[in-house]
Design an enzyme around this catalytic site. Sequence first.
Site, PDB file in Angstrom:
ATOM      1  CB  SER A 115      -0.967  -0.028   1.182  1.00 38.64           C
ATOM      2  OG  SER A 115      -1.878   1.043   1.120  1.00 38.64           O
ATOM      3  CG  HIS A 116       0.378   3.690   3.416  1.00 39.68           C
ATOM      4  ND1 HIS A 116      -0.462   2.619   3.589  1.00 39.68           N
ATOM      5  CD2 HIS A 116       0.844   4.018   4.634  1.00 39.68           C
ATOM      6  CE1 HIS A 116      -0.503   2.321   4.888  1.00 39.68           C
ATOM      7  NE2 HIS A 116       0.270   3.142   5.541  1.00 39.68           N
ATOM      8  CG  ASP A 283      -2.330   4.324  -1.493  1.00 41.08           C
ATOM      9  OD1 ASP A 283      -3.055   4.331  -2.510  1.00 41.08           O
ATOM     10  OD2 ASP A 283      -2.440   3.474  -0.589  1.00 41.08           O
ATOM     11  CG  ASP A 285      -2.826  -0.170  -2.568  1.00 45.18           C
ATOM     12  OD1 ASP A 285      -2.703   0.953  -2.061  1.00 45.18           O
ATOM     13  OD2 ASP A 285      -3.567  -1.053  -2.093  1.00 45.18           O
ATOM     14  CG  ASP A 287      -5.875   1.424  -0.804  1.00 41.58           C
ATOM     15  OD1 ASP A 287      -4.934   2.242  -0.745  1.00 41.58           O
ATOM     16  OD2 ASP A 287      -5.932   0.406  -0.095  1.00 41.58           O
ATOM     17  NE  ARG A 288      -3.696   3.843   2.991  1.00 40.14           N
ATOM     18  CZ  ARG A 288      -3.517   3.794   4.307  1.00 40.14           C
ATOM     19  NH1 ARG A 288      -3.354   4.912   4.984  1.00 40.14           N
ATOM     20  NH2 ARG A 288      -3.483   2.649   4.947  1.00 40.14           N
ATOM     21  CB  THR A 352      -8.486   0.943  11.871  1.00 44.04           C
ATOM     22  OG1 THR A 352      -8.691   2.189  12.533  1.00 44.04           O
ATOM     23  CG2 THR A 352      -7.591   1.142  10.668  1.00 44.04           C
ATOM     24  CD  GLU A 371     -10.018   2.505   7.068  1.00 43.73           C
ATOM     25  OE1 GLU A 371     -10.344   1.436   7.600  1.00 43.73           O
ATOM     26  OE2 GLU A 371      -8.956   2.659   6.437  1.00 43.73           O
ATOM     27  CB  SER A 373      -5.584   6.047   7.150  1.00 42.43           C
ATOM     28  OG  SER A 373      -6.565   5.082   6.849  1.00 42.43           O
ATOM     29  CE  LYS A 384      -7.324   2.156   2.548  1.00 44.52           C
ATOM     30  NZ  LYS A 384      -7.531   0.944   3.368  1.00 44.52           N
TER      31      LYS A 384
END
Length: 557
Positions: A115-116, A283, A285, A287-288, A352, A371, A373, A384
Amino acid sequence: MPSPQSVKTQPFGDQKPGTSGLRKPTKTFLQPNYTENFVQSILLSCGDALRGSTLVVGGDGRYFVKQAAENIIRMCAANGVSRVIVGENGIFSTPCVSAIIRKEKALGGIILTASHNPGGLDNDFGIKFNTANGGPAPDGVTTKIFEISKSLAEYKIVNDLKIDVAVVGKSTFKIDGCGDFVVEVVDSVSAYLDLMKGIFDFGAIKTLLSGDFKILINCLNGVTGPYATRIFVDELGAPASSVVNCIPLEDFGGAHPDPNLVYAKELVDAMATGAYDFGAAFDGDGDRNMVLGKNAFFVSPSDSLAVIADKAEQCVPYFKSGIKGFARSMPTAGAVDLVAKKKQKPIYEVPTGWKYFGNLMDAGLLSLCGEESFGTGSDHIREKDGIWAILAWLSILAKTKRSVQDLLHDHWAVYGRNLFTRYDYENCSSEDANKLFEHLESLIGDETLLKSEWRAGGKSYRIALTDNFEYSDPVDGSVAKKQGIRFVFKDGSRIVFRISGTGSTGATVRMYLDSYEPELERCKQDAAKTLRPLVDVALKISSLETHLKRDKPTVIT
């Protein structure tokens, strides 16, 4: 005819998935049998349903993704899977994997991402399993995977299966003892683009972007580059220069692919010039997301969710039939709660981890969630979704014809503002983090603490509640305990402490603070400055700096 081989192995004791799968330093996954052991544990956890099934495989383009994807395909062939759908060069955004699982009615998907977290040989890698609903595996499944991993004696693989995930197309193989095995290497963007076109009014967004409204999208050299280019440039007509850092790199260009004010400083600086009306970053991948308005006006994730929730039915065709309910993670400030109350919709507070939203969505109870984040999403998938969130924002801006800042001011005038900040203390020693949380646990229910008055910055606080958050799932009755230590004050302000489940080494301790402000002019003030007294109180109550041996956080968002 290629034949499966059984490879003897020994279990590793550290393959317990965290909040979103197994994350470790890349070199850990490069150890002999380490990746294969975890993947075999995932496959065995599927039981009899695995044989004849379809699985989706792909990742965020970081170091080791392509090689790992090809080896996972060989293991799928040996374990009786009938069909694997894999992204070109092994690349899929996490939201896209969720979408394809649902579209193809696959048994699940194996996602290669941390992820991030930073990528590269000297940084992090990760593997997570998403189930048939498209969402992260629930606790019961991850527990089963871990239990299998602790006693694994062998894994299965077809070593002589020739695969090239760089070439789009379908290949069918005859596997000795398993029958036909199909590998589909697909364009990683097309399925996701089709889904987005069914959710949003692309024509309205295109009209917005064809005028003087200028956007800047920074992909941080993560997986969203091809998606953002295809959607914002090719489909919506933004200039090619509107999408930057759009080539996925194995080490994300040496940068930290986390879309916040610290790690996306390049975007913040560009937006601060006033040359752009809207900015976003994603990010690794995909999702953010982070949202910025003109002059780098920052939209907190809590506010972003609340604004989308308030305007979705009016501005996004997907929601015109109505919204079922809203949800947020417990540490996220309660801005969306106020929207839910006004709209008379259910609101859920969950631990979370996106998997907790999935149960509510599958039960038809939830439409929009988020979220703190930097994660926002809806029931179109079970993850997300960064690009979805930005398309939602552009839809709202196109419909309301307001600037980002004006839209937030309008929102605060109606609802007030839930001021929020998060302090991250990264790579703490696990021993220090555990001692801090032992201290925090000892404060729960402490009568002296509850009777005390805490003063800082000219403000006074009295504690109304202390607990370690526990969640009972309204769908299946499962209980998640010890999800974050909370100090709730009589004025509604909150302090929350958690150890993050997404780190790969050491411990990341997070301190969350939020406080409600009803007066518009005070809503417009700097959140960090306004919350400083509450920060000082949090540090006094927790003795955090003493326990962690830190005098400042690594990141403040």
